[in-house]
Design an enzyme around this catalytic site. Structure first.
Site, PDB file in Angstrom:
ATOM      1  N   ASP A  46     111.122 -21.815 -44.762  1.00 34.36           N
ATOM      2  CA  ASP A  46     111.772 -22.329 -45.982  1.00 34.36           C
ATOM      3  C   ASP A  46     113.267 -22.526 -45.777  1.00 34.36           C
ATOM      4  O   ASP A  46     113.826 -23.559 -46.151  1.00 34.36           O
ATOM      5  CB  ASP A  46     111.459 -21.467 -47.218  1.00 34.36           C
ATOM      6  CG  ASP A  46     111.798 -19.996 -47.097  1.00 34.36           C
ATOM      7  OD1 ASP A  46     112.162 -19.524 -45.988  1.00 34.36           O
ATOM      8  OD2 ASP A  46     111.710 -19.295 -48.132  1.00 34.36           O
ATOM      9  N   GLY A 131     108.854  -3.933 -51.543  1.00 37.04           N
ATOM     10  CA  GLY A 131     109.253  -4.002 -50.133  1.00 37.04           C
ATOM     11  C   GLY A 131     108.087  -4.162 -49.178  1.00 37.04           C
ATOM     12  O   GLY A 131     108.191  -3.849 -47.997  1.00 37.04           O
ATOM     13  N   ALA A 132     106.954  -4.682 -49.665  1.00 38.36           N
ATOM     14  CA  ALA A 132     105.758  -4.808 -48.825  1.00 38.36           C
ATOM     15  C   ALA A 132     105.525  -6.238 -48.359  1.00 38.36           C
ATOM     16  O   ALA A 132     104.473  -6.552 -47.821  1.00 38.36           O
ATOM     17  CB  ALA A 132     104.534  -4.305 -49.586  1.00 38.36           C
ATOM     18  N   LEU A 134     105.343  -8.823 -50.377  1.00 31.02           N
ATOM     19  CA  LEU A 134     104.607  -9.562 -51.405  1.00 31.02           C
ATOM     20  C   LEU A 134     105.551 -10.084 -52.489  1.00 31.02           C
ATOM     21  O   LEU A 134     105.145 -10.405 -53.591  1.00 31.02           O
ATOM     22  CB  LEU A 134     103.515  -8.676 -52.013  1.00 31.02           C
ATOM     23  CG  LEU A 134     102.490  -8.150 -51.003  1.00 31.02           C
ATOM     24  CD1 LEU A 134     101.475  -7.229 -51.672  1.00 31.02           C
ATOM     25  CD2 LEU A 134     101.759  -9.303 -50.304  1.00 31.02           C
ATOM     26  N   SER A 135     106.822 -10.128 -52.113  1.00 33.53           N
ATOM     27  CA  SER A 135     107.844 -10.744 -52.945  1.00 33.53           C
ATOM     28  C   SER A 135     108.070 -10.054 -54.282  1.00 33.53           C
ATOM     29  O   SER A 135     108.170 -10.688 -55.334  1.00 33.53           O
ATOM     30  CB  SER A 135     107.520 -12.226 -53.176  1.00 33.53           C
ATOM     31  OG  SER A 135     108.715 -12.911 -53.267  1.00 33.53           O
ATOM     32  N   SER A 136     108.184  -8.721 -54.210  1.00 36.73           N
ATOM     33  CA  SER A 136     108.513  -7.991 -55.428  1.00 36.73           C
ATOM     34  C   SER A 136     109.873  -8.440 -55.966  1.00 36.73           C
ATOM     35  O   SER A 136     110.086  -8.464 -57.180  1.00 36.73           O
ATOM     36  CB  SER A 136     108.521  -6.485 -55.159  1.00 36.73           C
ATOM     37  OG  SER A 136     109.344  -6.169 -54.062  1.00 36.73           O
ATOM     38  N   ASP A 181     109.814 -18.042 -52.174  1.00 36.73           N
ATOM     39  CA  ASP A 181     109.285 -16.958 -53.004  1.00 36.73           C
ATOM     40  C   ASP A 181     109.367 -17.268 -54.503  1.00 36.73           C
ATOM     41  O   ASP A 181     108.356 -17.166 -55.206  1.00 36.73           O
ATOM     42  CB  ASP A 181     109.974 -15.636 -52.664  1.00 36.73           C
ATOM     43  CG  ASP A 181     109.702 -15.214 -51.228  1.00 36.73           C
ATOM     44  OD1 ASP A 181     108.833 -15.841 -50.584  1.00 36.73           O
ATOM     45  OD2 ASP A 181     110.343 -14.271 -50.755  1.00 36.73           O
TER      46      ASP A 181
HETATM   47  C1  GLA Z   1     111.100 -13.604 -47.042  1.00 40.27           C
HETATM   48  C2  GLA Z   1     112.088 -14.566 -47.690  1.00 40.27           C
HETATM   49  C3  GLA Z   1     111.461 -15.958 -47.816  1.00 40.27           C
HETATM   50  C4  GLA Z   1     110.892 -16.442 -46.479  1.00 40.27           C
HETATM   51  C5  GLA Z   1     110.002 -15.370 -45.872  1.00 40.27           C
HETATM   52  C6  GLA Z   1     109.535 -15.715 -44.462  1.00 40.27           C
HETATM   53  O1  GLA Z   1     110.011 -13.398 -47.887  1.00 40.27           O
HETATM   54  O2  GLA Z   1     112.462 -14.109 -48.967  1.00 40.27           O
HETATM   55  O3  GLA Z   1     112.443 -16.869 -48.318  1.00 40.27           O
HETATM   56  O4  GLA Z   1     111.915 -16.819 -45.609  1.00 40.27           O
HETATM   57  O5  GLA Z   1     110.653 -14.111 -45.802  1.00 40.27           O
HETATM   58  O6  GLA Z   1     108.690 -16.816 -44.462  1.00 40.27           O
END
Ligand code: GLA
Length: 398
Positions: A46, A131-132, A134-136, A181
């Site tokens: 990204d 912090g796993a 999964l985009s908390s 994310d």
């Molecule tokens: C993290 C970042 C994202 C992306 C991913 C790797 O989740 O927040 O923007 O770069 O790593 O794909």
């Protein structure tokens, strides 16, 4: 996963009780939800302008919210220590390292945009491990922005939520993340992967056959902080690669535009580490384009192979894997009916994502966990996910 309550209904009931204890004020608390995400293809593309294929998961952040009659702001969490007490007229201008930096960053952005005119009580919880990978962080940021708009009872503008989330993470917390994310949290749909071309922001919804296919996530239990860490280091290395290579490619505006031949021709000038990072990016762009074509054509096996090849590249070229994640991927892909697997998120710990035939699910979680336990002496919780329809107010349950 490592949350106390994994089911959203349980988390809702538990957090409603806690919110009443922890927020002193009175008045109706409205409840908002924002999902987490997994990324199946397009790892670390990204911020290099490449294509990504994430989807939202039906686990995420719960936000209990109400407008205050004064100008105070109170942020508390069921999942984290420490609370924020301050005034809407004097929000901190920099992050402190606390969990509430993320929602505070969103509040600050909304305030700068002239869209925060009152005090607030916000209580956070949910069933997404922090912090796993999964985009908390995007979940809490998009969710906060959504709750603010919801409390205002105006039109919900998801693009504005995404913009506030990105500002909070990049400008306030200081993670140099790309757009994937918050896009996934804000825009994904059930039974689809979200396609985002991160060069021009073009978004598409690609259907997946959710009767036949299942997305599973296995948690290594290893946690890494993103901010100021190896993630920003990788972002910097990619920027250096483009600074050295971009001039040689007519019309190139990001590393995604640089062909592999150009990367290889400049190997000595780049140095071994930067060359490897650039190789991952150019190859992952090709793999992701190929994976999209495979999915469009119903060739799920080819899509799965691209995922596993992506993991190999993350391990060997981008060097963001760890032995625990490699072991989980190797064990997962050896299970009959697993189509592919790779680490998800930034790496350095967190989770792997697995694409598998639904009929292959029975016994898989127990097998993966038992193997992981015998090798590393701890459990890997494995969950099977349904897609999610994005941020919303939980009106029925509020
Ligand atoms: C993290 C970042 C994202 C992306 C991913 C790797 O989740 O927040 O923007 O770069 O790593 O794909």
């Amino acid at each position: 996963m490592t949350t106390k309550s994994t089911d959203l209904a349980d988390a809702l009931a538990e957090h409603r009780r806690l919110s009443a204890q922890r927020l002193e004020g009175s008045g109706e608390l409205r409840v908002f939800f924002a999902p987490g995400r997994v990324n199946l293809m397009g790892a670390h593309l990204d911020y290099n302008g490449g294509p990504v294929m994430p989807t939202a998961i039906d686990r995420g952040t719960l936000i209990f919210a109400r407008v205050r009659s004064d100008r105070e702001v109170h942020l508390a969490s069921a999942l984290e220590e420490g609370e924020f007490h301050g005034s809407v007229d004097d929000l901190p201008s920099s992050a402190s390292g606390a969990w509430f930096d993320y929602p505070l960053g969103v509040l600050r952005h909304r305030s700068q945009e002239g869209e925060l005119a009152h005090g607030l009580d916000l209580f956070f919880g949910g069933n997404l491990p922090i912090g796993a990978g999964l985009s908390s962080s995007a979940s809490i940021c998009v969710g906060t922005a959504y709750a603010l708009q919801g409390l205002g009872n105006g039109r919900i503008d998801l693009e504005a939520c995404i913009a506030s989330a990105l500002w909070a993470e990049r400008e306030f917390v200081g993670v140099h993340c790309g757009i994937m994310d918050p896009y996934a949290v804000g825009l994904a749909r059930p039974n689809h992967l979200l396609w985002v071309d991160c060069k021009d922001g073009q978004v598409d919804h690609v259907p997946i056959d959710s009767d036949r296919l299942t997305i599973a996530v296995a948690d290594s239990g290893v946690r890494r902080e993103l901010a100021g860490s190896a993630f920003n280091d990788r972002v910097d290395q990619c920027a250096r690669a483009f600074a050295l290579l971009g001039d040689g490619v007519s019309g190139a505006s990001c590393l995604r535009d640089v062909p592999r031949e150009v990367v290889d021709a400049q190997r000595t000038r780049l140095g071994e580490d930067i060359w490897k990072r650039a190789c991952h990016v150019t190859d992952e762009v090709e793999r992701t384009l190929m994976a999209r074509a495979a999915l469009d054509g119903g060739d799920f096996a080819a899509f799965g192979r691209a995922m596993t090849a992506s993991h190999d590249s993350l391990r060997d070229q981008f060097e963001v894997s760890i032995p625990e994640l490699d072991f989980l991927v190797e064990t997962a892909v050896a299970w009959p009916g697993v189509l592919g697997s790779r680490l998800t998120g930034a790496g350095f710990g967190g989770c792997i994502v697995i694409l598998m035939e639904t009929r292959a699910c029975p016994g898989f979680a127990a097998h993966l966990n038992a193997s992981y336990r015998s090798r590393f002496g701890r459990d890997s919780d494995v969950q099977f996910f349904q897609g999610d329809r994005g941020p919303r107010e939980l009106q029925d349950q509020a």
